[in-house]
Design a protein around this motif. Sequence first.
Motif, PDB file in Angstrom:
ATOM      1  N   ARG A 209      -0.609  -9.736   4.710  1.00 12.71           N
ATOM      2  CA  ARG A 209      -0.640  -8.422   5.372  1.00 12.71           C
ATOM      3  C   ARG A 209       0.194  -7.468   4.535  1.00 12.71           C
ATOM      4  O   ARG A 209       1.406  -7.656   4.381  1.00 12.71           O
ATOM      5  CB  ARG A 209      -0.094  -8.509   6.794  1.00 12.71           C
ATOM      6  CG  ARG A 209      -0.935  -9.382   7.718  1.00 12.71           C
ATOM      7  CD  ARG A 209      -0.485  -9.261   9.158  1.00 12.71           C
ATOM      8  NE  ARG A 209      -1.236 -10.162  10.022  1.00 12.71           N
ATOM      9  CZ  ARG A 209      -1.699  -9.835  11.233  1.00 12.71           C
ATOM     10  NH1 ARG A 209      -1.493  -8.624  11.710  1.00 12.71           N
ATOM     11  NH2 ARG A 209      -2.362 -10.724  11.954  1.00 12.71           N
ATOM     12  N   THR A 210      -0.471  -6.467   3.987  1.00  7.53           N
ATOM     13  CA  THR A 210       0.190  -5.515   3.111  1.00  7.53           C
ATOM     14  C   THR A 210      -0.504  -4.170   3.284  1.00  7.53           C
ATOM     15  O   THR A 210      -1.693  -4.132   3.656  1.00  7.53           O
ATOM     16  CB  THR A 210       0.161  -6.020   1.647  1.00  7.53           C
ATOM     17  OG1 THR A 210       1.115  -5.304   0.868  1.00  7.53           O
ATOM     18  CG2 THR A 210      -1.223  -5.901   1.027  1.00  7.53           C
ATOM     19  N   PRO A 211       0.181  -3.042   3.056  1.00  6.91           N
ATOM     20  CA  PRO A 211      -0.404  -1.752   3.424  1.00  6.91           C
ATOM     21  C   PRO A 211      -1.721  -1.403   2.745  1.00  6.91           C
ATOM     22  O   PRO A 211      -2.654  -0.941   3.406  1.00  6.91           O
ATOM     23  CB  PRO A 211       0.699  -0.752   3.032  1.00  6.91           C
ATOM     24  CG  PRO A 211       1.961  -1.526   3.115  1.00  6.91           C
ATOM     25  CD  PRO A 211       1.602  -2.921   2.669  1.00  6.91           C
ATOM     26  N   ILE A 232      -5.209  -8.540   4.765  1.00  2.00           N
ATOM     27  CA  ILE A 232      -5.255  -7.623   5.901  1.00  2.00           C
ATOM     28  C   ILE A 232      -4.481  -6.369   5.515  1.00  2.00           C
ATOM     29  O   ILE A 232      -3.265  -6.410   5.318  1.00  2.00           O
ATOM     30  CB  ILE A 232      -4.649  -8.272   7.163  1.00  2.00           C
ATOM     31  CG1 ILE A 232      -5.491  -9.490   7.569  1.00  2.00           C
ATOM     32  CG2 ILE A 232      -4.544  -7.267   8.302  1.00  2.00           C
ATOM     33  CD1 ILE A 232      -4.970 -10.208   8.812  1.00  2.00           C
ATOM     34  N   TYR A 233      -5.207  -5.252   5.362  1.00  5.68           N
ATOM     35  CA  TYR A 233      -4.609  -3.994   4.956  1.00  5.68           C
ATOM     36  C   TYR A 233      -4.511  -3.050   6.151  1.00  5.68           C
ATOM     37  O   TYR A 233      -5.209  -3.212   7.158  1.00  5.68           O
ATOM     38  CB  TYR A 233      -5.444  -3.344   3.848  1.00  5.68           C
ATOM     39  CG  TYR A 233      -5.684  -4.233   2.645  1.00  5.68           C
ATOM     40  CD1 TYR A 233      -4.623  -4.632   1.835  1.00  5.68           C
ATOM     41  CD2 TYR A 233      -6.961  -4.675   2.314  1.00  5.68           C
ATOM     42  CE1 TYR A 233      -4.826  -5.444   0.729  1.00  5.68           C
ATOM     43  CE2 TYR A 233      -7.182  -5.489   1.220  1.00  5.68           C
ATOM     44  CZ  TYR A 233      -6.120  -5.868   0.422  1.00  5.68           C
ATOM     45  OH  TYR A 233      -6.331  -6.686  -0.666  1.00  5.68           O
ATOM     46  N   ASP A 234      -3.652  -2.052   6.030  1.00  6.57           N
ATOM     47  CA  ASP A 234      -3.548  -1.051   7.086  1.00  6.57           C
ATOM     48  C   ASP A 234      -4.915  -0.425   7.361  1.00  6.57           C
ATOM     49  O   ASP A 234      -5.762  -0.328   6.460  1.00  6.57           O
ATOM     50  CB  ASP A 234      -2.559   0.047   6.683  1.00  6.57           C
ATOM     51  CG  ASP A 234      -1.109  -0.431   6.700  1.00  6.57           C
ATOM     52  OD1 ASP A 234      -0.863  -1.581   7.126  1.00  6.57           O
ATOM     53  OD2 ASP A 234      -0.237   0.346   6.279  1.00  6.57           O
ATOM     54  N   PRO A 313     -12.892   0.127   7.111  1.00  3.02           N
ATOM     55  CA  PRO A 313     -12.237  -0.263   8.362  1.00  3.02           C
ATOM     56  C   PRO A 313     -13.193  -0.967   9.318  1.00  3.02           C
ATOM     57  O   PRO A 313     -14.364  -0.610   9.425  1.00  3.02           O
ATOM     58  CB  PRO A 313     -11.752   1.071   8.946  1.00  3.02           C
ATOM     59  CG  PRO A 313     -12.643   2.105   8.346  1.00  3.02           C
ATOM     60  CD  PRO A 313     -13.004   1.600   6.980  1.00  3.02           C
ATOM     61  N   SER A 314     -12.659  -1.965  10.004  1.00  3.74           N
ATOM     62  CA  SER A 314     -13.412  -2.732  10.997  1.00  3.74           C
ATOM     63  C   SER A 314     -12.945  -2.359  12.395  1.00  3.74           C
ATOM     64  O   SER A 314     -11.821  -1.872  12.585  1.00  3.74           O
ATOM     65  CB  SER A 314     -13.199  -4.231  10.753  1.00  3.74           C
ATOM     66  OG  SER A 314     -13.679  -5.006  11.839  1.00  3.74           O
TER      67      SER A 314
END
Length: 358
Positions: A209-211, A232-234, A313-314
């Motif tokens: 998880r990173t921006p 998993i990105y912002d 984006p999802s």
Amino acid sequence: MPRQFVPFQTLRRQPTIVVDSTANGAALVLAHWRGAPTPASLRDDTSAGSVLRALRHPDTPGLSAQAVTANHFDVDGFIGVWSLLYPELALAHEPVLRQAALLGDFREWNWHDPLADHALRLVCWLNAKEKELFYPPFGAPVLRRREDEASIEKFEWFLPRFAEILLNPESGRAAWEPEYARVQQAAALMQSPATTLTRYPALGLVVVRTPEPLPYYGLFGPTTGSDIVLSIYDGQRYELEYKYTTWIDLESRPTLPRLPLDALAAHLNALEQSPRRWSFDGITDTGPLLRLAGNTLKKAERYADPDQRPIYPSSIAPDALEQIVVEFLRQGYTQIQPRRYWTWAEIRTAGQPLRVAE
């Protein structure tokens, strides 16, 4: 008599060592490709590693051949070919060459190692000059040429010039510095509080998880020892990838076989509320991706760094997506134990039948 590089199409005209490829009629194959006939005592995680092992065993059958070839150009294969042509220099610099080959193929940059900086500069120089003077990896079809033919020009240009960069990386700074700086920035972010890693060792999975999307050399750096990365990105942007470590015959540790991603994609599409659909690559791709699709990505775009392609984006929340992926892998691997030297036939069998639990 020193060895020389020859085009792949000419390998049957003379006894030839084949590197990072496989072919009938070779005097010796030194490759980590799945099922390649590399001698058991010379198997290594990288093809360049097998070459360096062979150079330390000069009585290896076939190593006396004077011709060397490969059917494509990449960092690992090039370092292997170059090492056969300049064996004394290669053995004198074996540790950094091994790191560069691993970085080029697996994208795993171990920034804690004293030689990591040197290896990164070498790989960034190779990448930059390749793109500047020729075409990017997997770009030969755009030129309407076969890779085994088009790559000859790359080998002929790089082989006599690489030693200077190996001995004095500063001489190539203008070329390697832009990518080097991007990777350094990515590594800093990966080590910052903005990034968290969750490891599932039994599944070979790391959840990062990173921006924002990052260059692979930074993103995959702390994933050494794992074979699947869920990024998993912002903004609920995601990619799931099987690393190249599951395409080759990895020597250093056992691995789980790849699972087909169609059932997982179907499950995600049933939940997805955005207008985009989840797409996936087949298990024989060098690095299969599962992602929300826009325009179909060409192979060269999928091979490029995540920060060089759009990631959409999802509607699915990050925790929910992670849980779905983890449960999919747990179900798929319930009856499977890690081991070395899977065949493609065994990998296909291992993934059937497979569905996502409701």
